[in-house]
Design an enzyme around this catalytic site. Structure first.
Site, PDB file in Angstrom:
ATOM      1  CG  HIS A 171      -0.312  -0.411   2.480  1.00  0.00           C
ATOM      2  ND1 HIS A 171      -0.796  -1.440   3.242  1.00  0.00           N
ATOM      3  CD2 HIS A 171       0.786   0.041   3.118  1.00  0.00           C
ATOM      4  CE1 HIS A 171      -0.030  -1.594   4.306  1.00  0.00           C
ATOM      5  NE2 HIS A 171       0.934  -0.704   4.240  1.00  0.00           N
ATOM      6  CE1 TYR A 258      13.957  -0.702   2.593  1.00  0.00           C
ATOM      7  CE2 TYR A 258      12.681   0.931   1.407  1.00  0.00           C
ATOM      8  CZ  TYR A 258      12.742  -0.134   2.286  1.00  0.00           C
ATOM      9  OH  TYR A 258      11.593  -0.617   2.838  1.00  0.00           O
TER      10      TYR A 258
END
Length: 488
Positions: A171, A258
């Site tokens: 989502h 990340y």
């Protein structure tokens, strides 16, 4: 219509309830069967009690069953939804705690980085067991909807090695779009059109239109910097927008782990994060949040059960993809969303074997992806770094090759920015030993790892991270919730 949906990991109570009520918002789905399965009988009985109450309150013919026998739950299922967390919060705590000893500060640790890679090692053997059961006892051509992280690794394993029709669902795109619509002053989310493309948790808004008008980088930067809340909560995300030219779908905290630039120095971390909520970068933030949520649910279960007596309101159907995909497949009503699938020409400048997240349309013929998208070069470079880590991680999980696992962790962007090869080798040994009960593929490697740890000279430190908060008590949570309710 009458068909069966199996939910694996149904003991994830809040999420299962959301999926259940979303699906029952489709008028044609009142007569279907939900088969719940989990390794925890306790959690199963709690969620079944809630769903039974919903069925009763809404006078529905819907059937709900619950069993710890996974194959029984999967028998004849047309759709299988997974929302499992292998190892639970106990293993997750190690995903955060052990890397901290080597200077690696993660906010979530469930996608890549050291924690996400080990999470994948625990999940992938179990995902392959799910796939075997689906092939053997589910309805022919059953579709597997994976909601579990690490999304890309789990979906990669299910498609490549599990040989099951699989789509990964998240989502992040929807949440990012809601932010953009707000900062641009859209009257409703429907005023905003967008194309997102990349890989899960590193998907990029490569095209934005507000009431048909194209939105450029400068306008979007200005809108975010002028927003009184997001300008503080999304500092790192806004910085990436300025440099890359496009906005990331992922939260400030997730995105920070990340990349190799923002969490590598402890003194720099607090510059880029915000502590108003865990998702903006708090050290181990999602672990704390998950622990508090579990404790709260266990204590306040009667309250959750009572709330299940409310009528289902179709106007409150969530933007989670699952119910909309099922509706499109079964009724032919077309649904557009962003899905995690194997890259077969969908994104031109990412590897063909990668699991990408990109737009697609669903109808009776299946999920039809929009092909030929080229993402900006900086976005592609960042995604490819993660894809290379994901690929090695999947192959290590399948083969049980601890040396390949260490190479995967070594090549992770944030790990590589923080730790030396010697530290990475020891850290992986320590994590594999600590989580051995959930890592059957590494059973033969554990004795040697223990011996190396006993003779190691690599120094570690006991460190809580740059921005750690303690788990709050039930009483503290009650006070906070009461204050929020009063403020509203």
């Amino acid at each position: 219509m009458s068909f069966k949906i199996a939910i694996i990991g149904a003991g994830s109570v809040g999420f299962t309830k959301k999926l259940f009520t979303d699906i029952l918002c489709v008028p044609e789905f009142k007569d279907i069967e939900f088969a719940l399965t989990d390794i925890s009988e306790h959690n199963l009985q709690m969620i079944k009690a809630i769903l039974d109450k919903i069925v009763e309150a809404n006078k529905l013919p819907t059937k709900v069953t619950a069993t710890t026998d996974r194959r029984k739950a999967l028998e004849g299922a047309r759709y299988v939804i997974s929302c499992v967390r292998v190892g639970g919060l106990e293993a997750y705590a190690d995903d955060i705690r052990i890397p901290l000893k080597y200077g690696i500060d993660q906010c979530v640790g469930d996608t890549i980085c050291a924690g996400g890679i080990l999470y994948g090692q625990r999940n992938i053997p179990v995902i392959l067991d799910f796939c075997k059961d689906i092939r053997e006892v589910a309805a022919p051509g059953a579709k597997f909807l994976n909601y579990a992280n690490p999304m890309a690794m789990n979906t990669w394993a299910a498609i490549e090695y599990g040989k099951v029709d699989t789509v990964g669902l998240c989502h992040g795109v929807q949440h990012g779009a809601e932010q953009i619509a707000e900062v641009l002053g859209a009257k409703s989310l429907s005023d905003l059109d967008y194309i997102c493309s990349g890989i899960n948790h590193q998907t990029w808004f490569v095209d934005l239109r507000l009431n048909g008008r194209k939105i450029g980088k400068d306008e979007l930067v200005a809108a975010f910097e002028a927003h009184p809340v997001y300008s503080q909560q999304e500092k790192l995300r806004i910085d990436v927008l300025k440099r890359f030219g496009v906005y990331s779908t992922e939260s400030n905290g997730h995105l920070s782990e990340y990349l190799p630039w923002y969490r590598k120095r402890p003194e720099e971390i607090t510059k880029w994060i915000d502590m108003s909520d865990w998702i903006h970068g708090e050290t181990g933030g999602y672990l704390r949040h998950s622990t508090e949520t579990r404790n709260w649910f266990e204590t306040e279960f009667p309250q959750f059960l009572a709330s299940a007596e409310k009528p289902i309101d179709a106007a409150k159907r969530s933007n989670e993809h699952a119910s909309h995909i099922l509706e499109a497949l079964e009724t032919g009503r077309i649904y557009r969303g962003h899905f995690n699938v194997k890259n077969t020409g969908v994104i031109t400048n990412l590897p063909s074997d990668a699991i990408i997240e990109s737009p697609g349309f669903v109808d009776r013929f299946g999920i039809n992806m929009v092909s030929g998208i080229t993402i900006p070069e900086a976005c592609a470079a960042t995604c490819i770094s993660s894809i290379n880590v994901q690929r090695m991680s999947v192959h290590a999980a399948i083969s049980g090759d601890i040396d390949l696992l260490k190479l995967a962790v070594l090549h992770d962007p944030l790990v590589g920015a923080v730790s030396t090869p010697e530290e990475v080798w020891q850290m992986v040994d320590e994590m594999v030993v600590a989580q051995a009960r959930w890592l059957p593929q590494y059973a033969d490697a554990v004795p040697a790892a223990k011996e190396r740890l006993a003779n190691s000279k690599v120094k570690t430190r006991e460190w809580e991270g740059a921005a750690r908060r303690n788990v709050r008590s039930i009483e503290e949570l009650r006070v906070e919730k009461a204050a929020l309710k009063q403020a509203v």
